[in-house]
Write a protein that holds these residues in place. Sequence first.
Motif, short mmCIF file in Angstrom:
data_model
loop_
_atom_site.label_atom_id
_atom_site.label_comp_id
_atom_site.label_asym_id
_atom_site.label_seq_id
_atom_site.Cartn_x
_atom_site.Cartn_y
_atom_site.Cartn_z
N SER A 51 1.15 -1.87 -0.17
CA SER A 51 -0.28 -0.21 0.20
C SER A 51 0.99 1.50 -0.44
O SER A 51 0.99 2.13 -0.73
N VAL A 52 1.45 1.40 1.14
CA VAL A 52 2.84 2.49 0.73
C VAL A 52 3.69 2.65 -0.42
O VAL A 52 3.67 3.58 -1.32
N ILE A 53 4.72 1.31 -1.11
CA ILE A 53 4.79 1.30 -2.37
C ILE A 53 3.66 1.70 -3.26
O ILE A 53 4.53 3.14 -4.58
N ARG A 54 2.51 1.37 -3.37
CA ARG A 54 2.13 2.55 -4.87
C ARG A 54 1.63 3.49 -4.47
O ARG A 54 1.16 4.17 -5.17
N GLU A 55 1.40 4.04 -2.98
CA GLU A 55 0.67 5.12 -3.12
C GLU A 55 1.80 6.68 -3.54
O GLU A 55 1.76 7.45 -3.69
N VAL A 56 2.85 5.89 -2.97
CA VAL A 56 4.47 6.45 -3.75
C VAL A 56 4.61 5.95 -4.59
O VAL A 56 4.98 7.27 -5.52
N PHE A 57 4.42 5.70 -5.48
CA PHE A 57 4.82 5.21 -6.68
C PHE A 57 3.81 6.26 -7.55
O PHE A 57 3.17 6.73 -9.04
#
Length: 319
Positions: free
Chosen positions: A190-196
Amino acid sequence: MNATTLPAAGSARDNAQGDRIFRWILVGTVIFVLVALASAALSMLWGGRDALLTQGFGFITSSEWNPVENKYGALAPIYGTLVTSLIAMVIAVPVSFGIAFFLTEVAPRWLRGPVGTAIELLAGIPSIIYGMWGLFVLVPVMTNHVTPWLNDHLGTLPLVGPLFQGPPLGIGILTAGLVLAIMVIPFISSVIREVFLTVPTPLKESAYALGSTKWEVNWDIVLPYTRSAVIGGIFLGLGRALGETMAVAFVVGNSVTLSASLLMPGTTIAALIANDFGEATETYRSALLLLGFVLFVVTFAVLAVARYMLMQLSRREGY
């Protein structure tokens, strides 16, 4: 003239006073967090003073845990905590990257919403549910299929063989690491997706226009742009894995022994405290409190390393 200037001066004074009050409120919240953090650590250290005076530095270096003889060594639970977390991160980080990459670049728009929602729902499931699922679903699979295969194929290798030799119990360090991986995947992905999603679209479209593939865009454009935040998300998941209790307690075996095999039962700091604290008395309770302080120190050290890495990356990137 005085009538027009005096209200303006009064308004400026009111704004300045409001800014000071707001600043002191913020300073107070920071001080409260620091005091709460220090109080929690010192209270555990004070509660474990009897075990610390009795065992000394041997509390960290010894693997003998015998409450009957008042001998306590934290090496086995420390080892179990670090190894289960390492297994979880080795599995969870690549899978989380794949999920984030799929949701931001590959999946059609109609599928991104439902899959993203499902991942966020997984993050909200209580840890005890993961533990029960691991005990009743994953452990039989490990017993009947995974453990025999590991013994036959990897247990005979010269270097890594001792890691995969053991009876087909199903419970153990490896099973606990798998459950932890499933738990932290929703957080990290979830964190990586939001950052991407924060990467500017023209930046990616420019790379596509120059003939870059989806993999090249993510590896050469998206990942360098979001490197610091991605590492922060990974260490956030690691912090959760280090302190997880109930999910691990169900499947780790709860054996305070030190074994090189990942298939043998073991324990972690959090699981040992949760299982034994209710019935512990006197010196044993002191040892468990001191063990909690050790977990606090280990978690703080891991997060401090993460912070240091982020600072180094920021310096290299010129921020």
